[in-house]
Scaffold this motif. Structure first.
Motif, short mmCIF file in Angstrom:
data_model
loop_
_atom_site.label_atom_id
_atom_site.label_comp_id
_atom_site.label_asym_id
_atom_site.label_seq_id
_atom_site.Cartn_x
_atom_site.Cartn_y
_atom_site.Cartn_z
N GLY A 106 28.69 34.99 56.35
CA GLY A 106 29.66 33.90 56.42
C GLY A 106 29.52 32.94 55.25
O GLY A 106 30.51 32.54 54.63
N VAL A 107 28.28 32.58 54.90
CA VAL A 107 28.04 31.70 53.76
C VAL A 107 28.41 32.42 52.47
O VAL A 107 29.09 31.86 51.59
N TYR A 108 27.98 33.66 52.33
CA TYR A 108 28.26 34.47 51.15
C TYR A 108 29.77 34.55 50.90
O TYR A 108 30.24 34.32 49.78
N ALA A 109 30.54 34.87 51.93
CA ALA A 109 32.00 34.99 51.80
C ALA A 109 32.63 33.66 51.40
O ALA A 109 33.52 33.62 50.54
N ARG A 110 32.16 32.57 51.97
CA ARG A 110 32.70 31.25 51.63
C ARG A 110 32.41 30.89 50.18
O ARG A 110 33.28 30.44 49.45
N VAL A 111 31.19 31.12 49.73
CA VAL A 111 30.80 30.76 48.37
C VAL A 111 31.53 31.62 47.34
O VAL A 111 32.00 31.12 46.32
N PHE A 112 31.66 32.92 47.60
CA PHE A 112 32.33 33.81 46.65
C PHE A 112 33.85 33.72 46.74
O PHE A 112 34.55 34.18 45.84
N GLY A 113 34.39 33.16 47.80
CA GLY A 113 35.85 33.05 47.92
C GLY A 113 36.49 34.43 47.95
O GLY A 113 36.02 35.33 48.64
N ASP A 114 37.55 34.61 47.16
CA ASP A 114 38.27 35.88 47.14
C ASP A 114 37.58 36.95 46.30
O ASP A 114 37.97 38.12 46.35
N HIS A 115 36.60 36.56 45.51
CA HIS A 115 35.87 37.53 44.67
C HIS A 115 34.93 38.34 45.55
O HIS A 115 34.20 37.80 46.37
N ARG A 116 34.97 39.64 45.42
CA ARG A 116 34.14 40.52 46.24
C ARG A 116 33.37 41.50 45.35
O ARG A 116 33.79 42.64 45.16
N PRO A 117 32.22 41.08 44.80
CA PRO A 117 31.44 42.01 43.99
C PRO A 117 30.86 43.13 44.85
O PRO A 117 30.74 42.98 46.07
N ALA A 118 30.48 44.22 44.21
CA ALA A 118 29.74 45.27 44.92
C ALA A 118 28.46 44.64 45.45
O ALA A 118 27.93 43.70 44.84
N ARG A 119 27.99 45.14 46.59
CA ARG A 119 26.80 44.52 47.18
C ARG A 119 26.01 45.52 48.00
O ARG A 119 26.58 46.40 48.64
#
Length: 129
Positions: free
Chosen positions: A92-105
Protein backbone atom coordinates in the motif's frame (compact mmCIF):
# COMPACT_ATOMS: atom_id res chain seq x y z
CA UNK A 1 35.92 4.69 -21.76
CA UNK A 2 32.89 4.58 -19.43
CA UNK A 3 33.52 4.47 -15.71
CA UNK A 4 31.32 4.07 -12.71
CA UNK A 5 30.90 6.78 -10.10
CA UNK A 6 29.79 6.65 -6.47
CA UNK A 7 26.49 8.33 -5.63
CA UNK A 8 26.51 9.81 -2.16
CA UNK A 9 24.54 12.45 -0.27
CA UNK A 10 24.91 14.16 3.08
CA UNK A 11 21.14 13.70 3.44
CA UNK A 12 21.39 9.91 3.80
CA UNK A 13 22.04 7.62 6.73
CA UNK A 14 25.65 6.49 6.97
CA UNK A 15 26.08 3.09 5.24
CA UNK A 16 26.08 0.20 7.68
CA UNK A 17 29.00 -1.49 5.93
CA UNK A 18 31.69 -1.17 3.27
CA UNK A 19 29.46 -0.15 0.38
CA UNK A 20 28.31 2.95 -1.47
CA UNK A 21 24.62 3.98 -1.33
CA UNK A 22 24.51 4.07 -5.12
CA UNK A 23 26.70 3.58 -8.17
CA UNK A 24 26.18 5.39 -11.44
CA UNK A 25 27.28 3.83 -14.73
CA UNK A 26 26.57 5.72 -17.92
CA UNK A 27 22.82 6.44 -17.68
CA UNK A 28 22.09 3.78 -15.05
CA UNK A 29 21.91 4.09 -11.27
CA UNK A 30 22.23 1.05 -9.02
CA UNK A 31 20.90 1.77 -5.53
CA UNK A 32 22.09 -0.39 -2.65
CA UNK A 33 19.47 -1.83 -0.32
CA UNK A 34 18.08 0.94 1.83
CA UNK A 35 16.72 0.39 5.30
CA UNK A 36 14.39 2.62 7.27
CA UNK A 37 16.94 4.72 9.11
CA UNK A 38 15.91 8.36 9.30
CA UNK A 39 19.07 10.36 8.50
CA UNK A 40 17.91 13.22 10.77
CA UNK A 41 17.84 11.01 13.87
CA UNK A 42 19.96 7.97 13.00
CA UNK A 43 17.08 5.81 14.25
CA UNK A 44 14.46 3.68 12.52
CA UNK A 45 11.58 5.78 11.21
CA UNK A 46 9.16 3.58 13.16
CA UNK A 47 8.55 0.05 14.34
CA UNK A 48 5.88 -0.85 11.75
CA UNK A 49 6.42 -1.92 8.14
CA UNK A 50 4.44 1.03 6.75
CA UNK A 51 6.58 3.77 8.30
CA UNK A 52 9.69 1.79 7.49
CA UNK A 53 8.69 1.31 3.84
CA UNK A 54 8.04 5.05 3.56
CA UNK A 55 11.52 5.83 4.93
CA UNK A 56 13.21 3.21 2.74
CA UNK A 57 11.68 4.84 -0.33
CA UNK A 58 12.65 8.33 0.89
CA UNK A 59 16.24 7.10 1.19
CA UNK A 60 16.08 5.51 -2.28
CA UNK A 61 14.67 8.76 -3.71
CA UNK A 62 17.48 10.79 -2.12
CA UNK A 63 20.12 8.60 -3.77
CA UNK A 64 18.34 8.79 -7.12
CA UNK A 65 18.08 12.58 -6.92
CA UNK A 66 21.78 12.83 -6.03
CA UNK A 67 22.42 10.92 -9.28
CA UNK A 68 20.13 13.18 -11.35
CA UNK A 69 17.26 10.69 -11.44
CA UNK A 70 14.06 10.08 -9.43
CA UNK A 71 11.46 7.41 -8.65
CA UNK A 72 9.66 7.78 -11.99
CA UNK A 73 12.84 6.52 -13.71
CA UNK A 74 13.11 3.32 -11.67
CA UNK A 75 13.23 0.24 -13.88
CA UNK A 76 13.34 -2.44 -11.20
CA UNK A 77 12.97 -2.70 -7.41
CA UNK A 78 13.83 -5.42 -4.97
CA UNK A 79 11.84 -5.51 -1.72
CA UNK A 80 13.02 -7.63 1.18
CA UNK A 81 10.46 -8.23 3.93
CA UNK A 82 11.11 -9.78 7.31
CA UNK A 83 7.56 -11.20 7.29
CA UNK A 84 5.58 -11.83 4.09
CA UNK A 85 2.38 -11.40 6.13
CA UNK A 86 3.16 -7.66 5.96
CA UNK A 87 3.14 -7.66 2.15
CA UNK A 88 -0.19 -5.84 1.79
CA UNK A 89 0.86 -3.13 4.26
CA UNK A 90 4.19 -2.58 2.47
CA UNK A 91 2.49 -2.73 -0.92
CA UNK A 92 0.00 0.00 0.00
CA UNK A 93 2.81 2.43 0.84
CA UNK A 94 4.83 1.36 -2.21
CA UNK A 95 1.87 1.92 -4.56
CA UNK A 96 1.13 5.34 -3.06
CA UNK A 97 4.74 6.53 -3.29
CA UNK A 98 5.25 5.28 -6.86
CA UNK A 99 1.85 6.55 -8.04
CA UNK A 100 1.06 5.38 -11.58
CA UNK A 101 4.65 4.27 -12.24
CA UNK A 102 5.00 0.51 -11.93
CA UNK A 103 8.62 -0.67 -12.20
CA UNK A 104 9.43 -4.36 -12.39
CA UNK A 105 9.72 -5.74 -8.88
CA UNK A 106 10.70 -8.78 -6.87
CA UNK A 107 9.51 -9.13 -3.27
CA UNK A 108 10.89 -11.83 -1.01
CA UNK A 109 10.79 -12.75 2.64
CA UNK A 110 14.28 -12.54 4.09
CA UNK A 111 15.45 -14.72 6.96
CA UNK A 112 16.82 -11.58 8.55
CA UNK A 113 17.69 -7.97 7.78
CA UNK A 114 20.69 -5.96 9.00
CA UNK A 115 19.61 -3.89 11.97
CA UNK A 116 17.57 -4.48 15.10
CA UNK A 117 13.89 -3.88 14.38
CA UNK A 118 14.31 -3.53 10.61
CA UNK A 119 11.26 -5.00 8.82
CA UNK A 120 11.90 -4.00 5.19
CA UNK A 121 14.71 -3.07 2.81
CA UNK A 122 14.44 -1.74 -0.77
CA UNK A 123 16.97 -1.56 -3.60
CA UNK A 124 16.53 -0.51 -7.21
CA UNK A 125 17.96 0.13 -10.65
CA UNK A 126 16.99 3.35 -12.41
CA UNK A 127 18.16 5.49 -15.29
CA UNK A 128 19.14 9.12 -15.56
CA UNK A 129 17.00 10.84 -18.20
Amino acid sequence: MPTHRPIISDRLPKPAGPYTPGIGFEHLVFVSGQGATDPATGELAGADVESQTEQCLKNVREILRAAGSDLQYVLRCGVFLLDMKEFDLMNGVYARVFGDHRPARTTIQAAGLPGVGLRVEVDCIAYVP
